[in-house]
Design a protein around this motif. Structure first.
Motif, PDB file in Angstrom:
ATOM      1  N   THR A 123       7.600 -50.009  70.658  1.00  0.00           N
ATOM      2  CA  THR A 123       8.794 -50.020  69.814  1.00  0.00           C
ATOM      3  C   THR A 123       8.594 -49.045  68.659  1.00  0.00           C
ATOM      4  N   TYR A 124       9.691 -48.543  68.115  1.00  0.00           N
ATOM      5  CA  TYR A 124       9.660 -47.569  67.025  1.00  0.00           C
ATOM      6  C   TYR A 124      10.570 -48.058  65.912  1.00  0.00           C
ATOM      7  N   ASP A 125      10.053 -48.063  64.682  1.00  0.00           N
ATOM      8  CA  ASP A 125      10.872 -48.514  63.557  1.00  0.00           C
ATOM      9  C   ASP A 125      11.987 -47.532  63.235  1.00  0.00           C
ATOM     10  N   ARG A 126      11.739 -46.253  63.492  1.00  0.00           N
ATOM     11  CA  ARG A 126      12.773 -45.219  63.331  1.00  0.00           C
ATOM     12  C   ARG A 126      12.704 -44.279  64.526  1.00  0.00           C
ATOM     13  N   ALA A 127      13.869 -43.827  64.981  1.00  0.00           N
ATOM     14  CA  ALA A 127      13.904 -42.914  66.118  1.00  0.00           C
ATOM     15  C   ALA A 127      13.234 -41.590  65.763  1.00  0.00           C
ATOM     16  N   GLU A 128      12.441 -41.086  66.687  1.00  0.00           N
ATOM     17  CA  GLU A 128      11.765 -39.812  66.480  1.00  0.00           C
ATOM     18  C   GLU A 128      12.550 -38.644  67.069  1.00  0.00           C
ATOM     19  N   ASN A 129      13.540 -38.927  67.910  1.00  0.00           N
ATOM     20  CA  ASN A 129      14.367 -37.886  68.504  1.00  0.00           C
ATOM     21  C   ASN A 129      15.652 -38.525  69.033  1.00  0.00           C
ATOM     22  N   VAL A 130      16.625 -37.686  69.385  1.00  0.00           N
ATOM     23  CA  VAL A 130      17.922 -38.209  69.837  1.00  0.00           C
ATOM     24  C   VAL A 130      17.813 -38.903  71.180  1.00  0.00           C
ATOM     25  N   GLY A 131      16.804 -38.542  71.967  1.00  0.00           N
ATOM     26  CA  GLY A 131      16.608 -39.208  73.249  1.00  0.00           C
ATOM     27  C   GLY A 131      16.313 -40.688  73.076  1.00  0.00           C
ATOM     28  N   GLN A 132      15.539 -41.019  72.041  1.00  0.00           N
ATOM     29  CA  GLN A 132      15.247 -42.424  71.784  1.00  0.00           C
ATOM     30  C   GLN A 132      16.499 -43.175  71.351  1.00  0.00           C
ATOM     31  N   VAL A 133      17.354 -42.524  70.587  1.00  0.00           N
ATOM     32  CA  VAL A 133      18.617 -43.145  70.179  1.00  0.00           C
ATOM     33  C   VAL A 133      19.466 -43.449  71.419  1.00  0.00           C
ATOM     34  N   TYR A 134      19.592 -42.469  72.299  1.00  0.00           N
ATOM     35  CA  TYR A 134      20.358 -42.652  73.532  1.00  0.00           C
ATOM     36  C   TYR A 134      19.782 -43.795  74.370  1.00  0.00           C
ATOM     37  N   ASN A 135      18.466 -43.782  74.575  1.00  0.00           N
ATOM     38  CA  ASN A 135      17.849 -44.769  75.461  1.00  0.00           C
ATOM     39  C   ASN A 135      17.881 -46.178  74.886  1.00  0.00           C
ATOM     40  N   ALA A 136      17.732 -46.306  73.577  1.00  0.00           N
ATOM     41  CA  ALA A 136      17.825 -47.640  72.971  1.00  0.00           C
ATOM     42  C   ALA A 136      19.234 -48.189  73.110  1.00  0.00           C
ATOM     43  N   ALA A 137      20.245 -47.354  72.834  1.00  0.00           N
ATOM     44  CA  ALA A 137      21.631 -47.798  72.960  1.00  0.00           C
ATOM     45  C   ALA A 137      21.956 -48.155  74.410  1.00  0.00           C
ATOM     46  N   ARG A 138      21.434 -47.380  75.335  1.00  0.00           N
ATOM     47  CA  ARG A 138      21.643 -47.658  76.756  1.00  0.00           C
ATOM     48  C   ARG A 138      21.049 -49.023  77.129  1.00  0.00           C
ATOM     49  N   ALA A 139      19.885 -49.338  76.560  1.00  0.00           N
ATOM     50  CA  ALA A 139      19.244 -50.620  76.837  1.00  0.00           C
ATOM     51  C   ALA A 139      20.069 -51.779  76.282  1.00  0.00           C
ATOM     52  N   PHE A 140      20.643 -51.613  75.089  1.00  0.00           N
ATOM     53  CA  PHE A 140      21.473 -52.682  74.536  1.00  0.00           C
ATOM     54  C   PHE A 140      22.739 -52.875  75.369  1.00  0.00           C
ATOM     55  N   GLY A 141      23.333 -51.793  75.845  1.00  0.00           N
ATOM     56  CA  GLY A 141      24.492 -51.922  76.716  1.00  0.00           C
ATOM     57  C   GLY A 141      24.143 -52.626  78.010  1.00  0.00           C
ATOM     58  N   ARG A 142      22.992 -52.283  78.577  1.00  0.00           N
ATOM     59  CA  ARG A 142      22.559 -52.935  79.822  1.00  0.00           C
ATOM     60  C   ARG A 142      22.279 -54.424  79.576  1.00  0.00           C
ATOM     61  N   PHE A 143      21.709 -54.732  78.421  1.00  0.00           N
ATOM     62  CA  PHE A 143      21.431 -56.133  78.073  1.00  0.00           C
ATOM     63  C   PHE A 143      22.735 -56.926  78.031  1.00  0.00           C
ATOM     64  N   GLN A 144      23.754 -56.387  77.378  1.00  0.00           N
ATOM     65  CA  GLN A 144      25.054 -57.069  77.345  1.00  0.00           C
ATOM     66  C   GLN A 144      25.633 -57.220  78.747  1.00  0.00           C
ATOM     67  N   LYS A 145      25.480 -56.182  79.549  1.00  0.00           N
ATOM     68  CA  LYS A 145      26.014 -56.229  80.912  1.00  0.00           C
ATOM     69  C   LYS A 145      25.314 -57.308  81.738  1.00  0.00           C
ATOM     70  N   LEU A 146      23.988 -57.403  81.617  1.00  0.00           N
ATOM     71  CA  LEU A 146      23.232 -58.418  82.348  1.00  0.00           C
ATOM     72  C   LEU A 146      23.755 -59.819  82.041  1.00  0.00           C
ATOM     73  N   LEU A 147      24.086 -60.046  80.770  1.00  0.00           N
ATOM     74  CA  LEU A 147      24.449 -61.384  80.337  1.00  0.00           C
ATOM     75  C   LEU A 147      25.958 -61.624  80.304  1.00  0.00           C
ATOM     76  N   SER A 148      26.728 -60.625  80.739  1.00  0.00           N
ATOM     77  CA  SER A 148      28.197 -60.760  80.691  1.00  0.00           C
ATOM     78  C   SER A 148      28.699 -61.818  81.659  1.00  0.00           C
ATOM     79  N   THR A 149      27.861 -62.210  82.619  1.00  0.00           N
ATOM     80  CA  THR A 149      28.254 -63.225  83.596  1.00  0.00           C
ATOM     81  C   THR A 149      27.374 -64.470  83.492  1.00  0.00           C
ATOM     82  N   LEU A 150      26.735 -64.673  82.328  1.00  0.00           N
ATOM     83  CA  LEU A 150      25.870 -65.846  82.151  1.00  0.00           C
ATOM     84  C   LEU A 150      26.666 -67.120  82.426  1.00  0.00           C
ATOM     85  N   PRO A 151      26.234 -67.933  83.394  1.00  0.00           N
ATOM     86  CA  PRO A 151      26.993 -69.155  83.707  1.00  0.00           C
ATOM     87  C   PRO A 151      26.638 -70.295  82.751  1.00  0.00           C
ATOM     88  N   GLY A 152      27.421 -71.341  82.824  1.00  0.00           N
ATOM     89  CA  GLY A 152      27.099 -72.544  82.064  1.00  0.00           C
ATOM     90  C   GLY A 152      27.800 -72.611  80.724  1.00  0.00           C
TER      91      GLY A 152
END
Length: 368
Positions: A123-152
């Motif tokens: 993990t990085y406390d601050r992004a060292e390049n724009v690629g890290q910004v893109y990839n972190a945001a992509r991971a948060f979007g994927r996380f929301q997508k994974l849980l968008s169908t959470l049952p119960g």
């Protein structure tokens, strides 16, 4: 136990179903809420590491409900990752059960949990390049997508009204009216700024209440250091720090990620001429997030993405100025007027976002 450790990790870890022989444990990470340790165990196939955390019950008053959330979310995420052919031990946090099959161990007043250590990523406390910004945001979007169908049933609110911007404004008004440290007279411009923006604080919560925005499972702390980035590929492989995963709006996560991930200056920068939204960082962040989130978001959510960045920044500034008025009782400070400095930085960032609203809208439209 190392001399640096405050707790007996050999004893704590003995209550979990772990392979091998305990070697040692050291404090780990830069988090300020929970006590976190990394342990090493000798196994027949080599040394294996685990993460142990003591839950901070001053912040999380109902650890049992919190752990019920974490267990449900990680179990479902792992199921979906396996179904997609992924590696659940790297792409999701993995809770390890206690000897009696529970998700956490109770030691007196303390609550402990254990995760598999995700190897080959940092993990990085601050992004060292724009690629890290893109990839972190992509991971948060994927996380929301994974849980968008959470049952119960609906998840528990581990911190009630955490991103309820209207409630945050009302807390500010109460702090202003009481003014226990007689500070209000010296911060009139900041007070006026908050009062002018009062209408904004109701927008998203009212839309959620009217059903114009869907309630989602959201992370609610979308800083870049809550994504583990692969050491080789740089991809965001695992979203961590799940204590604030609870019901909310997808816009809370996107907006707060912009506040922290696309700002041109630090959160407490004294030179306000340096404060603003970096449109290049904003573009990479938006691109990454929508690459994984666009297929499940509804049009209204995408439409309000630029506004959410302003609102989450405003909300944070309101919290800082309210705490300053109350005498700095919530946020840790490291210098005189630190919370006031933080509030001024957030408000300057809001103003710059307002000036660049059309440009931010164009970025979102480009990737929607």
């Amino acid at each position: 136990m190392t001399t640096a450790a405050k707790h007996d990790l050999r004893e704590v870890s003995s209550h979990f179903q772990l392979d091998g022989r305990f070697l040692d444990a050291v404090p780990y990470g830069s988090g300020h809420i929970n006590d976190t340790y990394a342990s090493r165990f000798e196994t027949s196939t080599g040394v294996r590491r685990y993460i142990h955390q003591r839950i901070n019950q001053n912040v999380f008053r109902d650890p049992e409900s919190l752990m019920e959330n974490v267990e449900r979310v990680t179990t479902y995420a792992r199921e979906r990752i396996v179904a997609a052919g992924g590696n659940p031990d790297r792409e999701s946090l993995t809770l390890l059960p206690t000897i009696d099959g529970k998700s956490f161990y109770r030691s007196g007043d303390d609550r402990w949990r254990t995760y598999i250590f995700v190897e080959g990523a940092l993990t990085y406390d601050r992004a060292e390049n724009v690629g890290q910004v893109y990839n972190a945001a992509r991971a948060f979007g994927r996380f929301q997508k994974l849980l968008s169908t959470l049952p119960g049933k609906r998840l528990h609110e581990t911190i009630p009204n955490f991103h309820h911007s209207r409630r945050r404004f009302e807390d500010f008004v109460r702090a202003l009216e009481s003014d226990p440290k007689n500070r209000a007279a010296s911060v009139k411009p900041e007070i006026d700024f908050v009062l002018r923006h009062e209408p904004d604080t109701s927008v998203l919560v009212d839309m959620l209440q009217r059903g114009e925005l869907p309630e989602r499972v959201t992370h609610n702390d979308t800083k870049i250091n809550n994504v583990m980035l692969d050491d080789i590929t740089g991809e965001g492989i695992c979203v961590i720090d799940l204590d604030t995963v609870m019901p909310g709006s997808a816009l809370y996560d996107f907006g707060d990620s912009v506040r922290t991930g696309a700002a041109a200056a630090a959160e407490d920068e004294l030179d306000l001429s340096k404060v603003g939204i970096d449109l290049d960082l904003f573009e990479h962040l938006t691109h990454g997030y929508l690459d994984t989130a666009r297929e499940f978001l509804v049009p209204t959510e995408i439409e309000y993405m630029p506004f959410s960045a302003r609102l989450m920044t405003l909300e944070c500034g309101i919290r800082f100025i309210a705490d300053y008025l109350q005498g700095d009782i919530y946020f840790k400070i490291h210098r005189e007027h630190h919370n006031l400095d933080r509030a001024r930085t957030q408000f300057a960032l809001v103003e710059d976002m307002e000036r660049k609203a059309d440009a931010m809208r164009s970025v979102v439209d480009r990737y929607r």
